[in-house]
Scaffold this motif. Structure first.
Motif, PDB file in Angstrom:
ATOM      1  N   ASN A   1      30.805 -33.039  41.339  1.00 32.13           N
ATOM      2  CA  ASN A   1      31.353 -32.779  40.011  1.00 32.13           C
ATOM      3  C   ASN A   1      31.121 -33.950  39.071  1.00 32.13           C
ATOM      4  O   ASN A   1      31.082 -35.112  39.498  1.00 32.13           O
ATOM      5  CB  ASN A   1      32.852 -32.535  40.115  1.00 32.13           C
ATOM      6  N   PHE A   2      30.983 -33.633  37.828  1.00 32.40           N
ATOM      7  CA  PHE A   2      31.006 -34.623  36.759  1.00 32.40           C
ATOM      8  C   PHE A   2      31.772 -33.998  35.599  1.00 32.40           C
ATOM      9  O   PHE A   2      32.200 -32.837  35.695  1.00 32.40           O
ATOM     10  CB  PHE A   2      29.593 -35.046  36.350  1.00 32.40           C
ATOM     11  N   ARG A   3      32.006 -34.713  34.540  1.00 36.24           N
ATOM     12  CA  ARG A   3      32.808 -34.184  33.444  1.00 36.24           C
ATOM     13  C   ARG A   3      32.161 -32.920  32.863  1.00 36.24           C
ATOM     14  O   ARG A   3      31.025 -32.930  32.405  1.00 36.24           O
ATOM     15  CB  ARG A   3      32.960 -35.235  32.338  1.00 36.24           C
ATOM     16  N   ASP A   4      32.905 -31.822  32.930  1.00 39.49           N
ATOM     17  CA  ASP A   4      32.467 -30.531  32.384  1.00 39.49           C
ATOM     18  C   ASP A   4      31.193 -30.003  33.034  1.00 39.49           C
ATOM     19  O   ASP A   4      30.351 -29.381  32.379  1.00 39.49           O
ATOM     20  CB  ASP A   4      32.260 -30.623  30.870  1.00 39.49           C
ATOM     21  N   GLY A   5      31.056 -30.244  34.348  1.00 43.30           N
ATOM     22  CA  GLY A   5      29.911 -29.684  35.046  1.00 43.30           C
ATOM     23  C   GLY A   5      29.878 -30.080  36.505  1.00 43.30           C
ATOM     24  O   GLY A   5      30.758 -30.797  36.998  1.00 43.30           O
ATOM     25  N   TYR A   6      28.863 -29.593  37.209  1.00 47.46           N
ATOM     26  CA  TYR A   6      28.700 -29.934  38.616  1.00 47.46           C
ATOM     27  C   TYR A   6      27.241 -29.778  39.003  1.00 47.46           C
ATOM     28  O   TYR A   6      26.480 -29.006  38.407  1.00 47.46           O
ATOM     29  CB  TYR A   6      29.598 -29.091  39.524  1.00 47.46           C
ATOM     30  N   CYS A   7      26.847 -30.556  40.019  1.00 44.56           N
ATOM     31  CA  CYS A   7      25.455 -30.639  40.443  1.00 44.56           C
ATOM     32  C   CYS A   7      25.354 -30.324  41.930  1.00 44.56           C
ATOM     33  O   CYS A   7      26.100 -30.877  42.742  1.00 44.56           O
ATOM     34  CB  CYS A   7      24.920 -32.048  40.172  1.00 44.56           C
ATOM     35  N   GLY A   8      24.423 -29.454  42.289  1.00 41.61           N
ATOM     36  CA  GLY A   8      24.177 -29.112  43.682  1.00 41.61           C
ATOM     37  C   GLY A   8      22.912 -29.756  44.205  1.00 41.61           C
ATOM     38  O   GLY A   8      21.902 -29.837  43.485  1.00 41.61           O
ATOM     39  N   LEU A   9      22.965 -30.224  45.432  1.00 42.21           N
ATOM     40  CA  LEU A   9      21.807 -30.796  46.114  1.00 42.21           C
ATOM     41  C   LEU A   9      21.638 -30.093  47.448  1.00 42.21           C
ATOM     42  O   LEU A   9      22.610 -29.917  48.193  1.00 42.21           O
ATOM     43  CB  LEU A   9      21.999 -32.295  46.352  1.00 42.21           C
ATOM     44  N   SER A  10      20.418 -29.696  47.753  1.00 40.75           N
ATOM     45  CA  SER A  10      20.150 -29.052  49.038  1.00 40.75           C
ATOM     46  C   SER A  10      18.672 -29.184  49.371  1.00 40.75           C
ATOM     47  O   SER A  10      17.830 -29.262  48.468  1.00 40.75           O
ATOM     48  CB  SER A  10      20.550 -27.568  49.008  1.00 40.75           C
ATOM     49  N   PRO A  11      18.337 -29.210  50.661  1.00 37.49           N
ATOM     50  CA  PRO A  11      16.934 -29.404  51.053  1.00 37.49           C
ATOM     51  C   PRO A  11      16.112 -28.136  50.903  1.00 37.49           C
ATOM     52  O   PRO A  11      16.600 -27.021  51.075  1.00 37.49           O
ATOM     53  CB  PRO A  11      17.046 -29.809  52.523  1.00 37.49           C
ATOM     54  N   VAL A  12      14.828 -28.318  50.567  1.00 35.19           N
ATOM     55  CA  VAL A  12      13.844 -27.239  50.563  1.00 35.19           C
ATOM     56  C   VAL A  12      12.617 -27.763  51.312  1.00 35.19           C
ATOM     57  O   VAL A  12      12.504 -28.968  51.559  1.00 35.19           O
ATOM     58  CB  VAL A  12      13.474 -26.796  49.128  1.00 35.19           C
ATOM     59  N   PRO A  13      11.696 -26.890  51.719  1.00 37.16           N
ATOM     60  CA  PRO A  13      10.543 -27.345  52.508  1.00 37.16           C
ATOM     61  C   PRO A  13       9.707 -28.405  51.791  1.00 37.16           C
ATOM     62  O   PRO A  13       9.755 -28.560  50.574  1.00 37.16           O
ATOM     63  CB  PRO A  13       9.745 -26.052  52.719  1.00 37.16           C
ATOM     64  N   GLY A  14       8.932 -29.124  52.588  1.00 41.58           N
ATOM     65  CA  GLY A  14       8.057 -30.145  52.051  1.00 41.58           C
ATOM     66  C   GLY A  14       8.732 -31.488  51.864  1.00 41.58           C
ATOM     67  O   GLY A  14       8.205 -32.343  51.138  1.00 41.58           O
ATOM     68  N   GLY A  15       9.904 -31.657  52.490  1.00 39.38           N
ATOM     69  CA  GLY A  15      10.622 -32.914  52.347  1.00 39.38           C
ATOM     70  C   GLY A  15      11.244 -33.106  50.982  1.00 39.38           C
ATOM     71  O   GLY A  15      11.601 -34.230  50.611  1.00 39.38           O
ATOM     72  N   LEU A  16      11.394 -32.027  50.207  1.00 38.85           N
ATOM     73  CA  LEU A  16      11.963 -32.104  48.865  1.00 38.85           C
ATOM     74  C   LEU A  16      13.448 -31.748  48.875  1.00 38.85           C
ATOM     75  O   LEU A  16      13.934 -31.088  49.794  1.00 38.85           O
ATOM     76  CB  LEU A  16      11.218 -31.168  47.919  1.00 38.85           C
ATOM     77  N   THR A  17      14.134 -32.176  47.834  1.00 42.78           N
ATOM     78  CA  THR A  17      15.545 -31.843  47.649  1.00 42.78           C
ATOM     79  C   THR A  17      15.706 -31.129  46.319  1.00 42.78           C
ATOM     80  O   THR A  17      15.257 -31.624  45.283  1.00 42.78           O
ATOM     81  CB  THR A  17      16.418 -33.119  47.650  1.00 42.78           C
ATOM     82  N   ASN A  18      16.310 -29.947  46.365  1.00 43.53           N
ATOM     83  CA  ASN A  18      16.592 -29.231  45.129  1.00 43.53           C
ATOM     84  C   ASN A  18      17.782 -29.882  44.446  1.00 43.53           C
ATOM     85  O   ASN A  18      18.829 -30.075  45.053  1.00 43.53           O
ATOM     86  CB  ASN A  18      16.907 -27.761  45.423  1.00 43.53           C
ATOM     87  N   CYS A  19      17.613 -30.224  43.190  1.00 41.03           N
ATOM     88  CA  CYS A  19      18.690 -30.758  42.366  1.00 41.03           C
ATOM     89  C   CYS A  19      18.889 -29.799  41.201  1.00 41.03           C
ATOM     90  O   CYS A  19      17.996 -29.648  40.363  1.00 41.03           O
ATOM     91  CB  CYS A  19      18.349 -32.160  41.858  1.00 41.03           C
ATOM     92  N   SER A  20      20.003 -29.102  41.178  1.00 41.90           N
ATOM     93  CA  SER A  20      20.262 -28.163  40.095  1.00 41.90           C
ATOM     94  C   SER A  20      21.702 -28.351  39.634  1.00 41.90           C
ATOM     95  O   SER A  20      22.596 -28.513  40.456  1.00 41.90           O
ATOM     96  CB  SER A  20      20.015 -26.720  40.532  1.00 41.90           C
ATOM     97  N   TYR A  21      21.895 -28.353  38.329  1.00 44.79           N
ATOM     98  CA  TYR A  21      23.255 -28.566  37.846  1.00 44.79           C
ATOM     99  C   TYR A  21      23.525 -27.735  36.610  1.00 44.79           C
ATOM    100  O   TYR A  21      22.614 -27.261  35.926  1.00 44.79           O
ATOM    101  CB  TYR A  21      23.523 -30.048  37.593  1.00 44.79           C
ATOM    102  N   ILE A  22      24.810 -27.566  36.365  1.00 45.58           N
ATOM    103  CA  ILE A  22      25.268 -26.815  35.202  1.00 45.58           C
ATOM    104  C   ILE A  22      26.258 -27.686  34.452  1.00 45.58           C
ATOM    105  O   ILE A  22      27.086 -28.366  35.051  1.00 45.58           O
ATOM    106  CB  ILE A  22      25.881 -25.466  35.618  1.00 45.58           C
ATOM    107  N   SER A  23      26.133 -27.695  33.128  1.00 45.03           N
ATOM    108  CA  SER A  23      26.972 -28.554  32.304  1.00 45.03           C
ATOM    109  C   SER A  23      27.372 -27.814  31.039  1.00 45.03           C
ATOM    110  O   SER A  23      26.607 -26.992  30.511  1.00 45.03           O
ATOM    111  CB  SER A  23      26.201 -29.830  31.931  1.00 45.03           C
ATOM    112  N   ASP A  24      28.563 -28.115  30.560  1.00 45.55           N
ATOM    113  CA  ASP A  24      28.945 -27.628  29.239  1.00 45.55           C
ATOM    114  C   ASP A  24      27.885 -28.115  28.251  1.00 45.55           C
ATOM    115  O   ASP A  24      27.464 -29.276  28.274  1.00 45.55           O
ATOM    116  CB  ASP A  24      30.322 -28.178  28.858  1.00 45.55           C
TER     117      ASP A  24
END
Length: 393
Positions: A210-233
């Motif tokens: 969480n951060f002020r007025d939003g939140y960020c998700g992190l999760s692994p995907v193939p190829g040694g990458l990490t998905n970073c997706s977030y939603i914010s006001d």
């Protein structure tokens, strides 16, 4: 991983003259899995996607294991794709207070760049007509059939029409959908997604920070990458000159558990994908006889368990009812009534739970309080996760 070849399709002029059993607007996982099921059942189906596969989407790229058997039945070779499997979950408050918990049902990480193209080619192989790079500009229902106009002026006809165009599209206004007016007056959000490389992120973990007025998700995907997706006001973005990078520095990085990932990891390849004007207002499952699924039927808060799973689940539900209608066993009115009832029974609780949790997230004091309560009552955390996840089908 090899991608299945696309089957031959007719020209646009030839297919525009046909009367399809179903026309699907939107080629995300909800629309694609519906098209694939109908094509496998021998029905004529045309799907319109305004982009051209493969392409990236704003998405957490996490599929709950509830969808595993369904995707395998459709022909997606999940077992051969070496996908990271997540079995642990961490959530943190804006100040960095964290809750760690097992993720019993678990999930798989897969990029939409790969999955959507694979589903599109599977559907084409089974006879579906896939119109990539084609934007639908109007849908009109008359004389028990739909006329769909696409950019350039061509018209397609179909017995049924399904809307799977995501969180918002020009067709929402064309159909005068009731949620639009309240959405204009309500809170609006912006969503951002990109991949991180060299993030040293565990392959079995989903994190929600969480951060002020939003939140960020992190999760692994193939190829040694990490998905970073977030939603914010959207106000966070406006307050920092509409700069994603500045908003991340001044807002997201105030969470000490999120900061290291954003500071130290390198973004992989493409720049961030950003979508705006996101709302979480309740929507209808049928408008002007168009059957809605995925985010078009009800924008799914990221905390609801994941929109990909619910979109696919809705496609499975709608496919069975469409087959009954196309076979003449139920009327159009009954199709619409049964779908609305079944959708609400199956998914509305998960979406409502996601919206309620969404109200806590992004608010420092409420999030910290919620995490402290859940830390003391592990069974309650399990129940919350069960509310936002479904069962295999």
């Amino acid at each position: 991983m090899s991608i299945l070849p696309t089957s031959p399709t007719s020209s646009a002029s030839e297919t525009a003259l046909a009367l399809y059993d179903c026309a699907i607007i939107g080629g995300g996982v909800a629309g694609l899995t519906l098209a694939l099921q109908l094509a496998q059942a021998g029905r004529t189906v045309v799907l319109f996607e305004k982009e051209t596969y493969p392409f990236h989407r704003v998405c957490g790229e996490y599929i709950s294991m509830e969808n595993y058997d369904f995707l395998c039945r459709l022909g997606v070779p999940l077992a051969e794709m070496n996908l990271p499997k997540m079995t642990r979950f961490t959530v943190s408050s804006p100040t960095g207070e964290a809750l760690h918990h097992p993720l019993d049902i678990g999930g798989l990480g897969i990029t939409r760049y790969v999955l959507d193209q694979l589903l599109a080619r599977l559907a084409a192989q089974h006879g579906a007509t896939i119109r990539e790079g084609t934007k639908v500009t109007d849908v009109v229902f008359a004389d028990e059939q739909f006329a769909l106009t696409v950019a350039g002026g061509a018209t397609y006809r179909a017995r049924t029409a399904c809307g799977a165009w995501g969180k918002h599209a020009n067709l929402d206004s064309k159909l005068s959908r009731p949620f639009l007016e309240s959405s204009r007056r309500g809170r609006q959000f912006v969503a951002v997604k990109y991949h991180l490389q060299e993030a040293n992120f565990p392959q079995d973990l989903v994190e929600m920070h969480n951060f002020r007025d939003g939140y960020c998700g992190l999760s692994p995907v193939p190829g040694g990458l990490t998905n970073c997706s977030y939603i914010s006001d959207v106000r966070n973005l406006r307050a920092h000159g509409n700069s994603v990078a500045e908003m991340e520095r001044q807002v997201l990085m105030q969470n000490p558990l999120l900061r290291p990932y954003l500071q130290e990891a390198q973004r992989a390849g493409t720049p961030p994908i950003v979508i705006s004007q996101i709302t979480f207002r309740e929507r209808s499952t049928v408008d002007a006889h168009v059957l809605m699924l995925g985010d078009a039927a009800g924008t799914i808060a990221p905390l609801a368990g994941n929109g990909m799973s619910m979109g696919m689940n809705a496609s499975f539900l709608l496919h069975g009812l469409l087959m009954e209608y196309l076979d003449g066993r139920i009327s159009r009115a009954e199709l619409e009534r049964q779908y609305t009832h079944a959708w609400r029974h199956l998914l509305s609780l998960r979406i409502t739970a996601g919206r309620l949790i969404h109200q806590f997230f992004g608010r420092p004091s409420l999030t910290t309080l919620a995490i402290r309560v859940l830390q003391r009552i592990p069974g309650l955390t399990t129940q919350v996760l069960q509310l936002t996840h479904g069962k295999s089908y």
